[in-house]
Scaffold this motif. Structure first.
Motif, mmCIF file in Angstrom:
data_model
loop_
_atom_site.group_PDB
_atom_site.id
_atom_site.type_symbol
_atom_site.label_atom_id
_atom_site.label_comp_id
_atom_site.label_asym_id
_atom_site.label_seq_id
_atom_site.Cartn_x
_atom_site.Cartn_y
_atom_site.Cartn_z
ATOM 1 N N VAL A 86 38.928 38.112 51.189
ATOM 2 C CA VAL A 86 38.154 38.627 50.079
ATOM 3 C C VAL A 86 38.330 38.228 48.772
ATOM 4 N N VAL B 274 32.754 32.420 40.185
ATOM 5 C CA VAL B 274 33.741 32.520 39.221
ATOM 6 C C VAL B 274 33.893 31.444 38.246
ATOM 7 N N LEU C 224 34.460 41.634 54.347
ATOM 8 C CA LEU C 224 33.493 41.353 53.933
ATOM 9 C C LEU C 224 32.203 42.126 54.110
ATOM 10 N N PHE D 285 34.993 39.252 38.897
ATOM 11 C CA PHE D 285 34.849 40.389 39.642
ATOM 12 C C PHE D 285 36.553 41.041 39.693
ATOM 13 N N ALA E 95 30.937 33.492 46.317
ATOM 14 C CA ALA E 95 31.823 34.146 45.275
ATOM 15 C C ALA E 95 32.696 33.268 44.478
ATOM 16 N N HIS E 96 33.391 32.215 45.226
ATOM 17 C CA HIS E 96 34.164 31.122 44.447
ATOM 18 C C HIS E 96 33.460 30.532 43.387
ATOM 19 N N ALA F 107 40.613 36.470 47.452
ATOM 20 C CA ALA F 107 40.901 34.934 47.322
ATOM 21 C C ALA F 107 39.544 34.393 46.761
ATOM 22 N N ARG F 108 38.303 34.721 47.606
ATOM 23 C CA ARG F 108 37.280 34.222 47.085
ATOM 24 C C ARG F 108 36.902 34.689 45.606
ATOM 25 N N VAL F 109 37.188 35.937 45.485
ATOM 26 C CA VAL F 109 36.902 36.514 43.906
ATOM 27 C C VAL F 109 37.620 35.696 43.003
ATOM 28 N N ALA F 110 38.891 35.248 43.307
ATOM 29 C CA ALA F 110 39.707 34.464 42.552
ATOM 30 C C ALA F 110 39.484 33.134 42.443
ATOM 31 N N GLY F 111 38.143 32.630 43.012
ATOM 32 C CA GLY F 111 37.905 31.556 42.714
ATOM 33 C C GLY F 111 38.497 30.513 43.767
ATOM 34 N N VAL F 112 38.988 31.077 44.997
ATOM 35 C CA VAL F 112 39.294 29.864 46.109
ATOM 36 C C VAL F 112 38.148 29.711 47.008
ATOM 37 N N ASP F 113 37.982 28.410 47.281
ATOM 38 C CA ASP F 113 37.151 28.002 48.183
ATOM 39 C C ASP F 113 37.544 28.412 49.722
ATOM 40 N N GLY G 112 28.773 38.182 44.639
ATOM 41 C CA GLY G 112 28.460 37.434 46.077
ATOM 42 C C GLY G 112 29.390 37.618 47.224
ATOM 43 N N LEU G 113 29.958 38.926 47.270
ATOM 44 C CA LEU G 113 30.622 39.435 48.245
ATOM 45 C C LEU G 113 29.945 40.038 49.443
ATOM 46 N N LYS H 59 29.365 44.167 44.074
ATOM 47 C CA LYS H 59 29.905 43.104 45.017
ATOM 48 C C LYS H 59 28.825 42.310 45.398
#
Lengths: 300, 249, 329
Positions: free
Chosen positions: A188, B84, C324, B90, B80-81, A190-196, B59-60, B55
C-alpha cells in the motif's frame, strides 16, 4: 563425501538455487507459496526443446560442450516464453484472488490445481517419455584430487554465478529492484510512493519464470527432459527458499547449494533412490531449528 | 482567511461516496472544495470516515460514486501511483516509511517518478530541509525514531513537489513537543504554496496551525469554515457529542 | 442388470472410501483452516500400516501378522493421527503455507518409502493378499460387492456422525472461531494451537482410515496409488462439495469420483488405444482447470458451509494485500 559428490551437489544445487530464487521472490512479494513454480522449469525446458527440434539447425557440438550454438539462443527465448507464461498464469488466476483479497491458502490451492493442469498439458503434448537435448557424450575435465567435471557442468556453474550476481545487482542497485523490495515490505505504501505495483508484480513473475526456465534447460541438459522434472524439483526449491530465508536471493542460492549437497550426500551414503528425501530432511531441520531461514528476519 | 475567498480550487470533491465494501459506504456523499494554498484540517469523531475520505482521495479506497478533480484534472478512479505523478501526495498514518530500505532509498523510490535530471536535486533539497535525515542517508529507515520517521515520510511526499499534500494523523504516537515540530514543518510547507490537508484527532493542536476546517460526522460534512475560533465554538463539541448520542440510540 | 448393479456397488464403495478421506480433509481445512498438500501420504500410511498388520506372513518380508481387519484399521487411524500431529506440531507456529510445504514433502517421502522399503512394503511390486472383508462371499460378486458397500457406508456414516457431532460441539465452535480470526480466539483464552493440532490429527486419522478401507476392499496396494494426483483429486472433491460442510465433502467425493470415472471411460472408449496416455493427461488438465474455475467463481463450493457465514472462503486474505480493503477508520 567424495570430491565427485561435491561437484554433483554443486551443479544440482545451482539448478535448485535458480529455481528457488523465483520461489523466494514471488513468495516475498505476493506472499504465497506457488506450487506451480516447478512447472515453469518443465515448460522452460520443453520450450527450448521445441525450438531446437523445430529449427533443427546449429546442433553440431560447440567446442568442448555437448550442444550446438542453437541451444543457448533457444534457452534465452525459452526464458522469455516461460516468463510470459508466469505473467499469463498470474493474469488468469492469481490476480483475481489478489483483487478480491482471498486467503493466502486459496491461492496455494489454486496454484496446486494450476500445477496439475500445466504438467498434464505437457504430458498431453509431449507424452511422458523422457527426451534429451543431446546424445553427445562428454569427456570430463580433471582438476586433480579426484575432482572431475564435464564442460557442461562447468558452464552451468558459471552461468549460475552470472545470473545470481545479475539478480542481486538488479535488486540492490536499480529502480525496479528498489520497487520490488518496497512492495515486498508494504504494497500500500509503495503505491502511495508512486510505485506501479502491477508492473512490479509482472516483473517478479517474469523473473521467476525466466530463471526457472534457465534451471529447466540446465536440468534437461544434465539429466533429461520429462513433464515431471519441475514437479520433482518443487520440494528442493521450497526447502532451499525457506532455508535461505524468504525474500533473500543470496539465501536462495546458498540454500539450493546446501540442498544439492545434501542430496549428493544421501545418494552416496544411503542410495540414489532416497535422493528426494534429502530435501524433506533439510526442510524439517530448518523448520525445527531456524524457521526464518539463514538470512530471514523472524516473521510469521 | 475564509475558504470562499480563495478563487482557484486545488482539489474539488463532489458527491463522493466511498468505502471498502460495495454495500457499506463509509464516506456518504461529501462535497468539498479546497482552494490553492489552503491549510485545511479534517476533523471529526472516531469512525466519522476522515481517514477513509483521505484514502479515497489518494486512490487507496474504491470510490463508489462522485467526482474528484485535482486542479482541472479529473482524478476519480486513477490508481494511487498515478495520483502521485499528478501532484497529489499522501502520507499514511502508520507504517509510512519503508523500514527495510535506507533513508536514501526511501527518497530515491519516490524520486523515480520524476524526470531523471531532477532526481538528485530534489533529494538534496529534501536533505536541506531535514538535515537530520541528510546526516544518516545510508542507515535503514527502520532505525529512525518516531519523529524522524514522520520527517522522512513528509520529505518523501514533498519530493515530487505536490500541489496538494494529505496527511493522515501525523501526530499519532508523537510527544506533544514533536507534534508541535511536525505541525510547524507543515506550516512552513504550506507557506511555500503547497495545499495541505490534515486529518487529525488532535483537534486543538490542528486548529492552532490550520486556516480552515472541515468537520465530518458519519461520513457527511457537518461543518466547513475558518479554523479560527472553531476550537472554542460550543457547536464543535455538539458535533462530536451528537455523534455519540446517535450511536447510543 | 446384475453386472450394472455390481459395477454400481464397486463404484460407490470406492467413492465412499474417498468420502472418508475427504471428510478428514474437511476437518483439517474446512473446520480448522489447515492446508494439507500431503493427503496422499496419510492415505498411504493408513493403507500400508493396516496391510502390514493384517496380511499373512510372507518369506522375505517384514510384517504380516494376520491380525483381524478392525485392528488394522484402528492402527491405521493411530498412525495417521500421530504423524499428522507431529507434522502439525512442527509447523503450526509458522506461516500457514509452511504446513502446506511440509505436508507436501511428507507425501513425497512417504511415497518414496513405500517404493524403497521393499522388505516392509513390497517396493514397486506392492503389497498383495490384503484380506478383504466378506471374502467368504467372494464367489458371489454381487453379494460380495453389496456387503462391502454396506460396510464402507457404515464406516463412513459412523465417521460422518462423529465429525458432525464434533462440529456442533464447543470444540467445533472454537475451531471455527479460530479459523475465522485467530487473534480474537486466542485473546479469548482458547489455546488455538492446541485445538488446531487436535483437528489436524483427527483429519489425518480419517485419511489413514480411508486409505486402509480402500486397501482392504481392493486387496492390493502399490506406491503408484499414492501419487500427488490423489491429493489433487481429494482437494477437488472438497472444493467442489464446499469446504466447511461435512455433507458437502461426502457429496463432492461421489460427484468428482463419478466425473472422474465417466471421463476415464469416455476416454477409454473414444480415444484410440495408442493415445490413451494422452487422453488421461487431458483428463487431469480439465479437472485442474475446473478446480481453478470453481475457486474463482464459487469459492464456497457447490453446497457451501451452513450456519457460520465464512469470511474465510473469499475474505480473510493476506493482511498485506488486504490492507487495501479493511476498514480501519
Amino acid at each position: 563425501m567424495s570430491p565427485q559428490a561435491i561437484v554433483d551437489g554443486l551443479v544440482a544445487g545451482s539448478m535448485i538455487g535458480l529455481g528457488a530464487i523465483g520461489v523466494t521472490l514471488t513468495y516475498s512479494i505476493l506472499r504465497f507459496a506457488n506450487f506451480a513454480h516447478g512447472e515453469f522449469i518443465a515448460w522452460g525446458a520443453y520450450f527450448a526443446l521445441a525450438l531446437v527440434s523445430v529449427l533443427g539447425i546449429g546442433m553440431e557440438p560447440l567446442g568442448p560442450f555437448s550442444f550446438g550454438w542453437l541451444l543457448p539462443l533457444a534457452a534465452i527465448v525459452a526464458a522469455v516464453l516461460a516468463g510470459g507464461l508466469a505473467i499469463l498464469l498470474d493474469r488468469l488466476l492469481f490476480s483475481s484472488f489478489r483483487a478480491r483479497g482471498s486467503a493466502t491458502i486459496i491461492m496455494v490451492i489454486a496454484s496446486f490445481g494450476a500445477s496439475m493442469a500445466l504438467r498434464a498439458l505437457l504430458e498431453f503434448v509431449f507424452t511422458s517419455k523422457p527426451v534429451y537435448f543431446t546424445r553427445e557424450l562428454q569427456i570430463a575435465v580433471r582438476f586433480g584430487g579426484g575432482l572431475r567435471a564435464t564442460p557442461d557442468q562447468i558452464l552451468m556453474l558459471a552461468t549460475t554465478v552470472v545470473l545470481v550476481v545479475a539478480i542481486h545487482l538488479l535488486l540492490t542497485r536499480t529502480a525496479i529492484g528498489r520497487q520490488m523490495r518496497a512492495v515486498s515490505e508494504n504494497p500500500v505504501l509503495a503505491r502511495v510512493a508512486g510505485v506501479d505495483v502491477g508492473k512490479v508484480v509482472r516483473t517478479v513473475w517474469f523473473l521467476g519464470g525466466a530463471l526457472a526456465a534457465a534451471a529447466g534447460v540446465m536440468a534437461g541438459l544434465l539429466v533429461q527432459i520429462r513433464p515431471y522434472m519441475g514437479f520433482d524439483l518443487l520440494l528442493p526449491l521450497f526447502a532451499a527458499a525457506i532455508l535461505g530465508g524468504i525474500g533473500s536471493v543470496p539465501g536462495a542460492i546458498l540454500g539450493g547449494i546446501v540442498v544439492g549437497l545434501c542430496e549428493a550426500l544421501a545418494v552416496q551414503t544411503i542410495g540414489a533412490e532416497w535422493r528426494a528425501a534429502a530435501a524433506f530432511a533439510v526442510l524439517t531441520a530448518v523448520l525445527v531449528l531456524r524457521p526464518q531461514g539463514l538470512f530471514g528476519k523472524a516473521r510469521r | 482567511m475564509s475558504a470562499a475567498a480563495v478563487p482557484s480550487p486545488a482539489l474539488a470533491v463532489a458527491g463522493l461516496v466511498a468505502g471498502y465494501e460495495r454495500d457499506l459506504p463509509i464516506v456518504k456523499g461529501v462535497d468539498l472544495v479546497v482552494g490553492a494554498g489552503e491549510f485545511l484540517a479534517i476533523l471529526g469523531p472516531n469512525g466519522a470516515g476522515k481517514s477513509t475520505l483521505a484514502k479515497a482521495i489518494a486512490g487507496l479506497v474504491s470510490i463508489h460514486s462522485g467526482e474528484l478533480a485535482l486542479g482541472t484534472r479529473d482524478i476519480a478512479g486513477l490508481p494511487a501511483h498515478e495520483l502521485v505523478r499528478s501532484g497529489l501526495a499522501f502520507v499514511p498514518q502508520t507504517e509510512n516509511i519503508f523500514a527495510t530500505l535506507t533513508i536514501q532509498e526511501n527518497l530515491q523510490l519516490c524520486a523515480d517518478v520524476l524526470p531523471a535530471a531532477r532526481r538528485g536535486e530534489r533529494i538534496e533539497a529534501a536533505y536541506a530541509m531535514f538535515p537530520d535525515l541528510g546526516a544518516r542517508r545510508t542507515i535503514a529507515a527502520g532505525a529512525l525514531s518516531g519523529g524522524q520517521r514522520q520527517m522522512l515520510a513528509t520529505a518523501r511526499a514533498l519530493l515530487v513537489e505536490p500541489s496538494v499534500m494529505i496527511l493522515d494523523e501525523p501526530s499519532a504516537g508523537l510527544s506533544p513537543k514533536l507534534v508541535g515540530e511536525v505541525f510547524e514543518t507543515l506550516l512552513r510547507i504550506n507557506e511555500q504554496g503547497v495545499t495541505v490537508i490534515l486529518v487529525e484527532q488532535n483537534v486543538r493542536a490542528a486548529l492552532a496551525v490550520t486556516r480552515s476546517a472541515l468537520v465530518l460526522c458519519d461520513g457527511r460534512v457537518v461543518h466547513r469554515g475558518p479554523a479560527a475560533g472553531l476550537a472554542d465554538d460550543p457547536r464543535l463539541g455538539e458535533m462530536f457529542l451528537g455523534r455519540y448520542e446517535g450511536q447510543a440510540a | 442388470m446384475i453386472d450394472l448393479l455390481g459395477y454400481g456397488a464397486f463404484f460407490l464403495t470406492i467413492a465412499l472410501s474417498y468420502a472418508i478421506i475427504c471428510l478428514g480433509l474437511n476437518v483439517q481445512w474446512g473446520q480448522a483452516g489447515l492446508f494439507n498438500v500431503g493427503v496422499a501420504g496419510f492415505v498411504a500410511i493408513g493403507a500400508y500400516v493396516s496391510g502390514l498388520l493384517t496380511t499373512p506372513a510372507l518369506a522375505g518380508r517384514v510384517g504380516g501378522f494376520s491380525l483381524p481387519i478392525p485392528i488394522g484399521w484402528a492402527a491405521a487411524m493411530v498412525a495417521g493421527a500421530v504423524l499428522s500431529y507431529a507434522l502439525g506440531w512442527l509447523t503450526i507456529r509458522l506461516r500457514s503455507d509452511y504446513l502446506a510445504i511440509t505436508t507436501f514433502g511428507f507425501a513425497v517421502t512417504a511415497q518414496l518409502a513405500a517404493l524403497n522399503l521393499e522388505r516392509l512394503t513390497g517396493g514397486p511390486f506392492g503389497m498383495s493378499f490384503i484380506p478383504r472383508p466378506f471374502s467368504a462371499f467372494a464367489a458371489d460378486p454381487l453379494r460380495f460387492g453389496l456387503f462391502n458397500l454396506g460396510l464402507v457406508a457404515l464406516v463412513l456414516l459412523a465417521m460422518f456422525l462423529a465429525v458432525e457431532r464434533l462440529s456442533s460441539s464447543p470444540f467445533g465452535r472454537v475451531l471455527r472461531a479460530i479459523r475465522e480470526d485467530e487473534t480474537a480466539a486466542v485473546s479469548l483464552g482458547k489455546d488455538a494451537k492446541h485445538f488446531r493440532l487436535k483437528a489436524f490429527a483427527l483429519g489425518g486419522a480419517l485419511m489413514a482410515l480411508g486409505g486402509a478401507v480402500q486397501a482392504h476392499f481392493i486387496g492390493f496396494i502399490a506406491p503408484d496409488n499414492y501419487l500427488p494426483l490423489l491429493t489433487f483429486q481429494v482437494w477437488t472433491m472438497l472444493i467442489v462439495g464446499g469446504s466447511g460442510n461435512n455433507l458437502g465433502a461426502v457429496v463432492g467425493a461421489v460427484v468428482v469420483w463419478a466425473l472422474w470415472a465417466v471421463s476415464a471411460s469416455a476416454i477409454g472408449a473414444l480415444v484410440p488405444a495408442d493415445q490413451q496416455a494422452r487422453g488421461a493427461s487431458l483428463q487431469i488438465v480439465l479437472i485442474g482447470v475446473a478446480l481453478c474455475v470453481i475457486l474463482l467463481l464459487r469459492p464456497r463450493g457447490l453446497i457451501g458451509e451452513r450456519r457460520t457465514i465464512s469470511r474465510f472462503a473469499d475474505g480473510r486474505g493476506d493482511t498485506r494485500w488486504r490492507r487495501l480493503r479493511r476498514p480501519d477508520r
